[in-house]
Motif scaffolding. Structure first.
Motif, PDB file in Angstrom:
ATOM      1  N   ALA A   1       0.818  -1.213   0.000  1.00 36.48           N
ATOM      2  CA  ALA A   1       0.000   0.000   0.000  1.00 36.48           C
ATOM      3  C   ALA A   1       0.852   1.262   0.000  1.00 36.48           C
ATOM      4  CB  ALA A   1      -0.938  -0.017   1.209  1.00 36.48           C
ATOM      5  N   GLU A   2       1.828   1.331   0.879  1.00 33.65           N
ATOM      6  CA  GLU A   2       2.690   2.512   0.960  1.00 33.65           C
ATOM      7  C   GLU A   2       4.126   2.083   0.660  1.00 33.65           C
ATOM      8  OE1 GLU A   2       2.204   4.651   4.575  1.00 33.65           O
ATOM      9  OE2 GLU A   2       0.045   4.902   4.331  1.00 33.65           O
TER      10      GLU A   2
ATOM     11  N   THR B   1       7.952   2.101  -0.387  1.00 33.31           N
ATOM     12  CA  THR B   1       9.093   2.993  -0.183  1.00 33.31           C
ATOM     13  C   THR B   1      10.239   2.583  -1.114  1.00 33.31           C
ATOM     14  OG1 THR B   1      10.143   1.628   1.518  1.00 33.31           O
ATOM     15  CG2 THR B   1       8.474   3.238   2.245  1.00 33.31           C
TER      16      THR B   1
ATOM     17  N   THR C   1       6.858   6.406  -2.190  1.00 34.74           N
ATOM     18  CA  THR C   1       6.623   7.682  -1.523  1.00 34.74           C
ATOM     19  C   THR C   1       7.704   8.703  -1.889  1.00 34.74           C
ATOM     20  OG1 THR C   1       5.644   6.478   0.328  1.00 34.74           O
ATOM     21  CG2 THR C   1       6.260   8.781   0.722  1.00 34.74           C
TER      22      THR C   1
END
Length: 303
Positions: free
Chosen positions: A179-180, A182, A260
């Motif tokens: 989902a997030e 890096t 991100t």
């Protein structure tokens, strides 16, 4: 050998008299005679027999006249060739382009160039940035188009546009489900990348160095297509120019990852040798390149 004297002699020999040659060349007979006599003295041979009515070439005169005709024919041919080059009715355009530019950006531009200048021969060699620089140094190409960094005082380098590099992976990859995501997640995953010397790879490695990261290269492959197919097969992810993976993204074969705070753009460079006069064909190409890039930025179709 004085070419003016040679031209006067050939005119006399072809027309058969000094008076006819004088009229044809808008010179006096005395000037015509002086030119022919001067040529005979310089060569040490009698070229024309002076007859009661006109002249006749000697054996030496016939030999010289034959060579003179060929010489002046070559002169006319050279002048025509230069005029055709000036008007781009002939010529050769030699371009070296790195793979992304050569395979994805140039074909449309070269098609337009051919439409405008159909008599110019186009030679496109596709190689990595290092090879293109070598080819420019050795004058095997007239213009280089590269993605990689170029720091060589022998070249005139300018950015002609830029493109975006995006991480992509097969749709069923575990990375696509994070989902997030890096950059650290990417650094821990197998990376499929172009070979060392590739402009794309150099830009990515420099960008990652700013984050203090290195990728784990599972494969180094020699073409963008090979990299894409390996990623589609699930061997890992890659970072590629957006326009090179657009079709696969639309088809669902690949998905774009969005780490991100990660945006990576790079300039695309046009290279020419310093202090080398550009050919008319290469100047016309650069003008068209600038025109098409400007049109693309403003959403105008030039076809």
């Amino acid at each position: 050998m004085n070419f003016r004297q040679l031209r006067v002699f050939l005119t006399v020999a072809d027309l058969g008299s000094f008076s006819a040659a004088a009229e044809h060349l808008y010179l006096s007979q005395s000037v015509i005679s002086r030119h022919v006599s001067g040529l005979e003295q310089a060569l040490g041979s009698l070229l024309l027999d002076r007859l009661p009515r006109g002249v006749e070439s000697t054996e030496a005169g016939r030999v010289l006249a034959d060579y003179a005709r060929r010489l002046f024919a070559l002169e006319a041919e050279a002048q025509t060739a230069l005029e055709e080059l000036r008007d781009l009715r002939s010529g050769r355009l030699r371009i070296g382009a790195s793979m992304t530019i050569g395979n994805y950006l140039l074909p449309r531009i070269l098609a337009s160039y051919h439409d405008r200048y159909p008599y110019v021969d186009i030679e496109l060699s596709i190689a990595n940035t290092d090879t293109i620089q070598d080819d420019l140094h050795e004058r095997r190409i007239d213009v280089g188009l590269t993605e990689g960094f170029v720091d060589d005082a022998a070249f005139n380098v300018r950015a002609f546009t830029d493109d975006e590099l995006v991480p992509v992976v097969a749709a069923n990859s575990k990375l696509a489900a994070i989902a997030e995501l890096t950059l650290e997640d990417l650094a821990a995953a197998p990376c499929i990348m172009r070979e060392a010397g590739s402009g794309t790879r150099a830009v990515i490695e420099q960008a990652m160095a700013r984050y203090g990261l290195n990728f784990d290269y599972a494969m180094s492959l020699g073409s963008t297509e090979a990299v894409k197919q390996a990623v589609i097969a699930g061997a890992g992810f890659t970072i590629a120019p957006l326009h090179t993976v657009d079709n696969e993204l639309r088809a669902g074969q690949l998905v774009q990852l969005r780490p991100t705070n990660f945006v990576l753009r790079r300039p695309l460079h046009l290279l020419q040798l310093q202090n080398k006069q550009p050919t008319r064909a290469s100047k016309a190409f650069i003008d068209l390149l600038n025109e098409q890039i400007a049109s693309a930025l403003h959403g105008v179709d030039t076809d």
